[in-house]
Design a protein around this motif. Structure first.
Motif, mmCIF file in Angstrom:
data_model
loop_
_atom_site.group_PDB
_atom_site.id
_atom_site.type_symbol
_atom_site.label_atom_id
_atom_site.label_comp_id
_atom_site.label_asym_id
_atom_site.label_seq_id
_atom_site.Cartn_x
_atom_site.Cartn_y
_atom_site.Cartn_z
ATOM 1 N N GLY A 162 0.816 -1.205 0.000
ATOM 2 C CA GLY A 162 0.000 0.000 0.000
ATOM 3 C C GLY A 162 0.848 1.252 0.000
ATOM 4 O O GLY A 162 2.040 1.212 0.285
ATOM 5 N N SER A 166 -2.720 0.230 4.881
ATOM 6 C CA SER A 166 -3.553 0.377 6.077
ATOM 7 C C SER A 166 -2.940 -0.541 7.128
ATOM 8 O O SER A 166 -2.568 -1.670 6.826
ATOM 9 N N ASN A 167 -2.808 -0.048 8.334
ATOM 10 C CA ASN A 167 -2.157 -0.799 9.415
ATOM 11 C C ASN A 167 -0.815 -1.376 8.945
ATOM 12 O O ASN A 167 -0.633 -2.591 8.869
#
Length: 182
Positions: A162, A166-167
């Motif tokens: 990513g 995300s996270n």
């Protein structure tokens, strides 16, 4: 002739088996080896002071200060690379150390190569770096190569993708091998 071909086949088989074992037994210099611990396992990185002595010195200094521990992989592009080293997690930050002048070389950006991230100015590298997932010859001569993964690439492959992920995954711990208690 059959005996000659048999000997050649035996020699080829010996070389095929013996050569990788010799490479696997190559002794790494602990002062020029980094342990990069990820959630899935340890990545062993051979530093390349022969190519980029100033970059290697800065990476080792930051590593010894614990700078990289807990820093996220903020830009991870499938089939390209995983980038980290920004304490802000945004891709715009760096350390308090001065930027490093470019140390471009003829080294090829192959899978497992570590390169220094930078802004448009070739002399703007600081603390951010990337690990190649795949061949990136288009980077050759434009970014500084300072290391190469010698084991644990399978753990690099598991870093969450990513821009930003995300996270995102983090560096659990980064250490110079010479500093690790046995």
């Amino acid at each position: 002739m059959t005996r000659f071909l048999g000997l050649m086949a035996a020699l080829a088989a010996f070389l095929f088996v013996a050569m990788p074992a010799q490479a696997a037994n190559e002794k790494l210099d602990p002062e020029n080896t980094i342990y990069l611990d990820l959630k899935d396992g340890r990545v062993v990185i051979k530093l390349r002071p022969d190519l980029a002595p100033k970059h290697v010195a800065q990476i080792k200094k930051l590593t010894r200060e614990g700078f990289y521990d807990g820093i996220v992989f903020h830009r991870v592009i499938d089939g390209f690379m995983a980038q980290t080293g920004d304490p802000t997690g945004t891709g715009t930050g760096g350390s308090n150390l001065p930027d490093i002048p470019a140390e471009f070389s003829k080294a090829h950006f192959a899978r497992g190569t570590l390169g220094m991230a930078r802004a448009q100015d070739p002399d703007s590298a600081n603390s951010q770096f990337f690990i190649m997932f795949a061949d990136g010859g288009f980077l050759d001569g434009q970014y500084t190569v300072w290391g190469e993964v010698v084991s644990g690439m399978e753990y690099v492959d598991k870093i969450k993708r990513g821009e930003p992920p995300s996270n995102p995954d983090k560096i659990v711990k980064m250490q110079v091998a010479a500093d690790v208690k046995k």
